[in-house]
Design an enzyme around this catalytic site. Structure first.
Site, PDB file in Angstrom:
ATOM      1  N   SER A 315     -37.364  41.697   7.460  1.00  0.00           N
ATOM      2  CA  SER A 315     -38.370  42.748   7.611  1.00  0.00           C
ATOM      3  C   SER A 315     -39.753  42.220   7.243  1.00  0.00           C
ATOM      4  O   SER A 315     -39.970  41.744   6.123  1.00  0.00           O
ATOM      5  CB  SER A 315     -38.024  43.941   6.713  1.00  0.00           C
ATOM      6  N   SER A 343     -33.852  35.859  10.253  1.00  0.00           N
ATOM      7  CA  SER A 343     -32.574  36.540  10.054  1.00  0.00           C
ATOM      8  C   SER A 343     -31.531  35.530   9.596  1.00  0.00           C
ATOM      9  O   SER A 343     -31.522  34.375  10.033  1.00  0.00           O
ATOM     10  CB  SER A 343     -32.117  37.192  11.360  1.00  0.00           C
ATOM     11  N   SER A 408     -22.410  40.141  -4.083  1.00  0.00           N
ATOM     12  CA  SER A 408     -21.355  40.969  -3.502  1.00  0.00           C
ATOM     13  C   SER A 408     -21.349  42.344  -4.166  1.00  0.00           C
ATOM     14  O   SER A 408     -22.332  42.744  -4.798  1.00  0.00           O
ATOM     15  CB  SER A 408     -19.998  40.272  -3.656  1.00  0.00           C
ATOM     16  N   LYS A 411     -17.317  47.290  -4.075  1.00  0.00           N
ATOM     17  CA  LYS A 411     -16.665  47.897  -2.911  1.00  0.00           C
ATOM     18  C   LYS A 411     -15.856  46.879  -2.111  1.00  0.00           C
ATOM     19  O   LYS A 411     -15.122  47.247  -1.189  1.00  0.00           O
ATOM     20  CB  LYS A 411     -17.713  48.575  -2.031  1.00  0.00           C
ATOM     21  N   LEU A 451     -28.832  51.172 -10.232  1.00  0.00           N
ATOM     22  CA  LEU A 451     -29.766  52.284 -10.412  1.00  0.00           C
ATOM     23  C   LEU A 451     -31.126  51.952  -9.824  1.00  0.00           C
ATOM     24  O   LEU A 451     -31.686  50.900 -10.105  1.00  0.00           O
ATOM     25  CB  LEU A 451     -29.933  52.586 -11.900  1.00  0.00           C
ATOM     26  N   SER A 453     -31.938  51.285  -6.775  1.00  0.00           N
ATOM     27  CA  SER A 453     -31.976  50.504  -5.543  1.00  0.00           C
ATOM     28  C   SER A 453     -32.023  51.444  -4.348  1.00  0.00           C
ATOM     29  O   SER A 453     -31.721  52.633  -4.451  1.00  0.00           O
ATOM     30  CB  SER A 453     -30.740  49.593  -5.445  1.00  0.00           C
ATOM     31  N   SER A 454     -32.417  50.900  -3.201  1.00  0.00           N
ATOM     32  CA  SER A 454     -32.509  51.742  -2.011  1.00  0.00           C
ATOM     33  C   SER A 454     -31.118  52.285  -1.673  1.00  0.00           C
ATOM     34  O   SER A 454     -30.143  51.551  -1.646  1.00  0.00           O
ATOM     35  CB  SER A 454     -33.050  50.929  -0.829  1.00  0.00           C
TER      36      SER A 454
END
Length: 623
Positions: A315, A343, A408, A411, A451, A453-454
Site C-alpha cells: 500500500s 507485493s 503468525s 488461529k 489490542l 491493531s486494524s
C-alpha cells in the site's frame, strides 16, 4: 439565567462592568462620608460636595476603561486582576483629591483616602460575588456532569483550576488515599476517602471520575481504574501537569481509559539485552511495514542500533505513513531507512530488493489477516499468505540472510477458517525451507488478538459505544487471548534473537478473556450501563458465530512440545512438520487451485493438510 448571561454580547458585558464600577465609585464616596462623620445619613455634609458624585462617576468610568478592568474575565479573576483593581482604586483616590481641590468642595481631606479603600473593597467584592453567582448558576443549569477528582495533589489542584472554564463538567469533590487530607478543603473542594466514592456514584452525585495522579505508577493507576469502573461511571486519566498547562483547556488534558487497560494482567516485560545485540549493525527488511504490527516493529527496531531498515509494503499510503514516522527516528538514531513498494507475491521484486540492499534479517509481517474477508476471498488469501510467504522465505534463503521470522497467529492452531489455515500452511512452508537451508535460521511467532491493531474487536466496541449501541458479540462463550501491539512487536524481535531453526515462539498471555465480559466492562467504563430487561443505556447483542469463527483459540498444537527460553514468559514449541515431499505436493495443488480459480479445491486441500480444519457453514450469516 446562566444561559442568558452567557448569551450576552461582548460589548454588553463590557458596558455592564464599566457602569457597575462607576456606580460603585459613587457608593464608595457616600460610604466615605458616612465613615468620616460617623453617621449613615451625612446629608448636610454631602450637600456641600454634591457635585463630586457625577465627577467621581465619570472618573471611575474612565479609569476602569483605561485599566481594562472590563476585559478581565470573572472566571480568571485572581491575583493579577486584584492588583489591577488596587491600581485603579489608587488612581481614583488621586482623582478625588484633585477634583475636591479644583472645585473647592467642602469635604474633609480624609474622604478621598477612605473613598479609595472602600472602592477597592467593593470592586473586588462585587467580582467575587459575581464569580460565585455564575458558578452557582452554572452548576444548577443541569447541563454539567458532577465529577470527582481522584488525587488532591498539585495535578488535581491545577485540574480544578482548568475546569472552572468548562461548560460540561463541574468538580465537586476530591478523593485521595492519604488519610491525613480527609476532611480538608483543597482548592475549594472537600477531600473524601475512596470508600465513599461508590455511594456518591450510586446516588447520582458523581457521574465521572478524573484520576489526577500522573506521577503514580501505572500499576496503581490500573488498580484505581479497575475499582472505579465497577461503580458504573466514566473514568478519565490526567496525563501530566505539562498537558494541563499546554492544553489550556483542562478537558483536553484528559484521556479516555485505553482498551489495553482491560488486559486483566500486567504487560510482559520484554525489554532485554538480547534484542539489541541481535539487530545492532544489521540491515533488516520488514514486509507489511505499514501495518499495525509492521509499523511497530520498525519503530522498535530504531532502538536496537540497526544499520538500515527496509520498509517493504504493497500500500502506497501505508508506506508513506510509516516512512514519515521513521525518518525522524533514523536521523536521531543515525541509521538509514529505505522505502520500497512491492507485493510479497512478486518474486522478482522481493529478490531484487534483498539483493540491492544486502538484507541480513527478514521480519515477514505481510498477510491478509481478517477472518471474514479471507473467508470470502479464499484464493487471494492463499496466494498472499502461503505463496507470498514461500516467495519471501526462499528469497531470504537464497540471499543468505541470518534470520527469517514469520509473524503468525493463534488461529493457525486447529483452524476453522481459511485465514488460520493459510497461516498454518505458511508455517509449514517456512519449516520446510529450514530443512534445506541450514545457514539461515527460520522461526515463527504466534500471537493472540493484538489490542489496537486494524480490525481488532476493541476499537469496534469503542465505535459502537460512541454510537449508542448495540455492542455486538458473536457468542456468549467466545474467548480470546489478548496482547498489546508493543508486546507483539517485541516478541517478533525476541524470536529473532532466540531462533535456533524451525521453531515456533508463543507468549504466555495469561488466561483467555471472554469477549462479552470485555464488552460489558467497556460500556461501564464509558459511563453507560448495560441494557438488561429493558433497562439501561447500551445493549449487548449476540449475533451468532461468523463463518469460520471459533469459540476459543489455542496457541499450541501439542502442549508437550514446549521448550523453555531464557525469558520466562516466552515459550518455544517444536512441532511435527510435513515432509519435503508432502510440502511440495501441497504447494503444487495450491498453485493449481489458484490458477484454476477453484475455491473448493483450496478448502479440500487445507482440510486434508491442516490438522483440525473443518469446512464452515457458509449459509450462516451475521444477523
Amino acid at each position: 439565567m446562566y444561559s442568558f448571561l452567557l448569551g450576552l454580547s461582548r460589548p454588553k458585558k463590557y458596558a455592564i462592568v464599566l457602569l457597575s464600577d462607576a456606580v460603585l465609585a459613587m457608593v464608595a464616596l457616600y460610604v466615605a462620608f458616612c465613615l468620616r462623620f460617623g453617621t449613615p445619613t451625612p446629608y448636610v455634609q454631602i450637600s456641600k460636595a454634591l457635585h463630586l458624585f457625577p465627577l467621581i462617576f465619570v472618573a471611575a468610568l474612565c479609569l476602569s476603561y483605561f485599566s481594562r478592568l472590563h476585559r478581565v474575565k470573572l472566571h480568571a479573576f485572581e491575583n493579577r486582576a486584584v492588583s489591577r483593581v488596587a491600581i485603579c482604586a489608587g488612581c481614583l483616590t488621586l482623582a478625588a483629591i484633585s477634583l475636591s481641590y479644583i472645585t473647592q468642595a467642602g469635604a474633609p481631606r480624609s474622604v478621598p483616602l477612605i473613598l479609595g479603600s472602600v472602592y477597592f473593597i467593593l470592586a473586588v467584592g462585587l467580582r467575587l460575588f459575581m464569580q460565585a453567582l455564575l458558578n452557582f448558576l452554572r452548576t444548577r443549569s443541569g447541563s454539567m456532569a458532577p465529577v470527582a477528582i481522584y488525587g488532591a495533589g498539585s495535578a488535581g489542584i491545577q485540574l480544578v483550576s482548568a475546569l472552572q472554564k468548562s461548560s460540561e463538567v463541574n468538580p465537586v469533590i476530591f478523593v485521595d488515599d492519604n488519610s491525613s487530607m480527609w476532611g480538608l478543603y483543597v482548592a475549594g473542594l472537600i477531600v473524601k476517602p475512596p470508600n465513599q466514592l461508590k455511594s456518591l456514584v450510586e446516588s447520582g452525585r458523581i457521574e465521572k471520575v478524573l484520576i489526577a495522579m500522573p506521577s503514580a505508577a501505572r500499576e496503581r493507576q490500573n488498580e484505581i481504574i479497575a475499582d472505579v469502573s465497577d461503580y458504573g461511571c466514566e473514568v478519565q486519566v490526567v496525563q501530566s501537569h505539562v498537558d494541563i498547562i499546554a492544553g489550556g483547556d483542562g478537558e483536553k488534558a484528559l484521556r479516555v481509559v485505553t482498551p489495553d487497560e482491560l488486559l486483566g494482567r500486567e504487560k510482559v516485560d520484554l525489554d532485554i539485552p538480547e534484542v539489541a545485540k541481535a539487530y545492532a549493525g544489521r540491515t533488516i527488511m520488514v514486509t507489511g511495514a505499514g501495518g499495525s504490527i509492521g509499523s511497530e516493529l520498525c519503530r522498535q527496531l530504531a532502538n536496537t542500533g540497526p544499520a538500515k531498515v527496509i520498509l517493504f509494503e504493497q500500500s502506497e499510503f501505508a508506506l508513506y505513513s510509516v516512512d514519515r514516522d521513521m525518518q525522524p527516528l533514523a536521523r536521531s538514531k543515525d541509521f538509514d531507512v529505505v522505502s520500497r513498494l512491492g507485493s510479497v507475491t512478486d518474486a522478482n521484486r522481493v529478490a531484487s530488493v534483498m539483493a540491492e540492499e544486502g538484507v541480513d534479517i527478514v521480519l515477514h509481517a505481510a498477510a491478509y489477516k481478517h477472518v471474514p474477508i479471507v473467508e470470502e476471498n479464499e484464493l487471494e488469501g492463499a496466494r498472499n499468505n502461503v505463496l507470498g510467504t514461500k516467495i519471501v522465505a526462499e528469497a531470504a534463503a537464497e540471499a543468505g540472510v541470518e534470520r527469517f521470522i514469520l509473524v503468525s497467529t493463534d488461529k493457525a492452531v486447529r483452524p476453522t477458517n481459511i485465514m488460520g489455515a493459510t497461516k498454518r500452511l505458511a508455517e509449514t512452508v517456512v519449516q520446510d525451507i529450514q530443512t534445506r537451508h541450514n545457514s539461515s535460521k527460520f522461526a515463527m511467532v504466534r500471537f493472540g488478538n493484538v489490542l489496537g491493531s486494524s480490525g481488532s474487536v476493541l476499537p469496534l466496541f469503542e465505535r459502537q459505544i460512541r454510537a449508542g449501541g448495540p455492542v455486538t458479540v458473536t457468542h456468549e462463550e467466545v474467548t480470546r487471548f489478548f496482547m498489546t501491539i508493543p508486546e507483539a512487536a517485541r516478541l517478533v524481535l525476541l524470536a529473532g534473537a532466540y531462533a535456533q531453526g524451525a521453531d515456533v515462539f508463543v507468549l504466555d498471555m495469561g488466561e483467555p478473556m471472554k469477549i462479552i465480559d470485555i464488552a460489558r466492562r467497556m460500556i461501564l467504563m464509558s459511563g453507560r450501563t448495560v441494557k438488561e430487561n429493558g433497562e439501561g443505556d447500551i445493549e449487548v447483542k449476540i449475533t451468532g458465530l461468523r463463518p469460520g469463527e471459533k469459540l476459543y483459540e489455542e496457541l499450541l498444537i501439542d502442549d508437550k512440545s514446549l521448550v523453555a527460553t531464557p525469558h520466562p514468559k516466552i515459550l518455544r514449541a517444536e512441532e511435527k512438520t510435513l515432509s519435503q515431499i508432502e510440502v511440495a505436493a501441497m504447494l503444487k495443488e495450491l498453485r493449481a487451485a489458484i490458477d484454476n480459480r477453484d475455491a473448493n479445491a483450496i478448502r479440500s486441500l487445507v482440510k486434508a493438510k491442516v490438522d483440525g480444519y473443518r469446512v464452515p457453514d457458509h449459509d450462516q450469516r451475521v444477523s
